[in-house]
Design a protein around this motif. Structure first.
Motif, PDB file in Angstrom:
ATOM      1  N   THR A   1       0.674  27.310 -17.889  1.00  0.00           N
ATOM      2  CA  THR A   1       1.053  26.867 -19.235  1.00  0.00           C
ATOM      3  C   THR A   1       2.526  26.474 -19.268  1.00  0.00           C
ATOM      4  OG1 THR A   1      -0.641  28.222 -20.280  1.00  0.00           O
ATOM      5  CG2 THR A   1       1.188  27.537 -21.669  1.00  0.00           C
ATOM      6  N   HIS A   2       3.365  27.264 -18.636  1.00  0.00           N
ATOM      7  CA  HIS A   2       4.793  26.933 -18.591  1.00  0.00           C
ATOM      8  C   HIS A   2       5.064  25.702 -17.729  1.00  0.00           C
ATOM      9  CE1 HIS A   2       6.209  30.310 -20.928  1.00  0.00           C
ATOM     10  NE2 HIS A   2       5.386  31.089 -20.248  1.00  0.00           N
ATOM     11  N   GLY A   3       4.104  25.344 -16.878  1.00  0.00           N
ATOM     12  CA  GLY A   3       4.235  24.150 -16.051  1.00  0.00           C
ATOM     13  C   GLY A   3       3.593  22.919 -16.662  1.00  0.00           C
ATOM     14  N   GLY A   4       3.196  23.008 -17.942  1.00  0.00           N
ATOM     15  CA  GLY A   4       2.662  21.835 -18.628  1.00  0.00           C
ATOM     16  C   GLY A   4       1.151  21.726 -18.654  1.00  0.00           C
ATOM     17  N   PHE A   5       0.459  22.747 -18.153  1.00  0.00           N
ATOM     18  CA  PHE A   5      -0.998  22.725 -18.183  1.00  0.00           C
ATOM     19  C   PHE A   5      -1.498  23.130 -19.560  1.00  0.00           C
ATOM     20  CE2 PHE A   5      -0.446  22.503 -13.739  1.00  0.00           C
ATOM     21  CZ  PHE A   5      -1.647  22.158 -13.142  1.00  0.00           C
ATOM     22  N   ARG A   6      -2.702  22.701 -19.867  1.00  0.00           N
ATOM     23  CA  ARG A   6      -3.397  23.114 -21.074  1.00  0.00           C
ATOM     24  C   ARG A   6      -4.645  23.855 -20.633  1.00  0.00           C
ATOM     25  NH1 ARG A   6      -4.009  18.313 -25.151  1.00  0.00           N
ATOM     26  NH2 ARG A   6      -4.227  20.062 -26.557  1.00  0.00           N
ATOM     27  N   ARG A   7      -5.221  24.642 -21.537  1.00  0.00           N
ATOM     28  CA  ARG A   7      -6.398  25.430 -21.191  1.00  0.00           C
ATOM     29  C   ARG A   7      -7.503  25.192 -22.205  1.00  0.00           C
ATOM     30  NH1 ARG A   7      -8.596  29.928 -23.020  1.00  0.00           N
ATOM     31  NH2 ARG A   7      -6.819  30.351 -24.346  1.00  0.00           N
ATOM     32  N   SER A   8      -8.708  25.106 -21.708  1.00  0.00           N
ATOM     33  CA  SER A   8      -9.906  25.070 -22.526  1.00  0.00           C
ATOM     34  C   SER A   8     -10.879  26.046 -21.893  1.00  0.00           C
ATOM     35  CB  SER A   8     -10.494  23.667 -22.570  1.00  0.00           C
ATOM     36  OG  SER A   8     -11.659  23.654 -23.365  1.00  0.00           O
ATOM     37  N   GLN A   9     -11.136  27.149 -22.594  1.00  0.00           N
ATOM     38  CA  GLN A   9     -11.956  28.238 -22.048  1.00  0.00           C
ATOM     39  C   GLN A   9     -11.336  28.689 -20.733  1.00  0.00           C
ATOM     40  OE1 GLN A   9     -14.249  29.853 -23.640  1.00  0.00           O
ATOM     41  NE2 GLN A   9     -14.599  28.499 -25.349  1.00  0.00           N
ATOM     42  N   SER A  10     -12.071  28.645 -19.635  1.00  0.00           N
ATOM     43  CA  SER A  10     -11.539  29.125 -18.358  1.00  0.00           C
ATOM     44  C   SER A  10     -11.104  27.981 -17.443  1.00  0.00           C
ATOM     45  CB  SER A  10     -12.588  29.978 -17.643  1.00  0.00           C
ATOM     46  OG  SER A  10     -13.740  29.200 -17.374  1.00  0.00           O
ATOM     47  N   ILE A  11     -10.886  26.793 -18.023  1.00  0.00           N
ATOM     48  CA  ILE A  11     -10.448  25.638 -17.254  1.00  0.00           C
ATOM     49  C   ILE A  11      -9.021  25.286 -17.663  1.00  0.00           C
ATOM     50  CG2 ILE A  11     -10.824  23.191 -16.768  1.00  0.00           C
ATOM     51  CD1 ILE A  11     -13.795  23.705 -17.463  1.00  0.00           C
ATOM     52  N   ALA A  12      -8.134  25.199 -16.677  1.00  0.00           N
ATOM     53  CA  ALA A  12      -6.761  24.744 -16.923  1.00  0.00           C
ATOM     54  C   ALA A  12      -6.659  23.316 -16.400  1.00  0.00           C
ATOM     55  CB  ALA A  12      -5.756  25.644 -16.227  1.00  0.00           C
ATOM     56  N   TYR A  13      -5.986  22.463 -17.165  1.00  0.00           N
ATOM     57  CA  TYR A  13      -5.839  21.074 -16.732  1.00  0.00           C
ATOM     58  C   TYR A  13      -4.456  20.572 -17.134  1.00  0.00           C
ATOM     59  CZ  TYR A  13      -6.772  19.860 -21.618  1.00  0.00           C
ATOM     60  OH  TYR A  13      -6.716  19.769 -22.981  1.00  0.00           O
ATOM     61  N   ARG A  14      -4.001  19.552 -16.428  1.00  0.00           N
ATOM     62  CA  ARG A  14      -2.676  18.987 -16.678  1.00  0.00           C
ATOM     63  C   ARG A  14      -2.821  17.504 -16.970  1.00  0.00           C
ATOM     64  NH1 ARG A  14       1.159  16.201 -14.278  1.00  0.00           N
ATOM     65  NH2 ARG A  14       3.334  16.733 -14.608  1.00  0.00           N
ATOM     66  N   PRO A  15      -2.108  17.023 -18.003  1.00  0.00           N
ATOM     67  CA  PRO A  15      -2.110  15.577 -18.251  1.00  0.00           C
ATOM     68  C   PRO A  15      -1.681  14.827 -16.985  1.00  0.00           C
ATOM     69  CG  PRO A  15      -1.099  16.714 -20.085  1.00  0.00           C
ATOM     70  CD  PRO A  15      -1.312  17.743 -19.000  1.00  0.00           C
ATOM     71  N   ALA A  16      -2.236  13.638 -16.780  1.00  0.00           N
ATOM     72  CA  ALA A  16      -2.060  12.919 -15.526  1.00  0.00           C
ATOM     73  C   ALA A  16      -0.689  12.283 -15.344  1.00  0.00           C
ATOM     74  CB  ALA A  16      -3.141  11.842 -15.403  1.00  0.00           C
TER      75      ALA A  16
END
Length: 108
Positions: free
Chosen positions: A18-33
């Motif tokens: 999260t501090h590195g710019g990722f977002r979370r949805s349920q148990s999946i973390a993803y980062r804008p491209a």
């Protein structure tokens, strides 16, 4: 970029990502491209401390079909389908460029 948050260290990993710019949805973390993306901002809301603003209450009152409920923190295929649709959706007319394909970028 996607990763599945599982195991004993999932909470710690989520904090780090999260501090590195990722977002979370349920148990999946993803980062804008795109590195310069400012359209998507990770925000953590502490549910017990949330106080709806006046504007939020007005919007809620104007949409009486909206509802909220508690549920187990277990992702379902239905939730993933909704999430995938959100990522794949074309940008609304008032947000040019955001979620342009898989780029998750706001060029304007």
């Amino acid at each position: 970029m996607f990763t599945h948050l599982v195991g004993d260290k999932a909470g710690d990993l989520n904090d780090l990502l999260t501090h590195g710019g990722f977002r979370r949805s349920q148990s999946i973390a993803y980062r804008p491209a795109c590195d310069q993306c400012r359209a998507c901002v990770s925000v953590r809301v502490v549910a017990n401390e949330f106080r709806p603003s006046r504007n939020f209450r007005k919007v809620l009152a104007a949409t009486p079909t909206s509802s909220a409920s508690s549920a187990a923190r277990v992702p379902t295929s239905e939730q993933y389908s909704i999430f995938r649709g959100y990522l794949d959706a074309p940008p609304p007319p008032w947000r040019h460029g955001r979620h342009d394909g898989a780029r998750l970028c706001d060029d304007g």
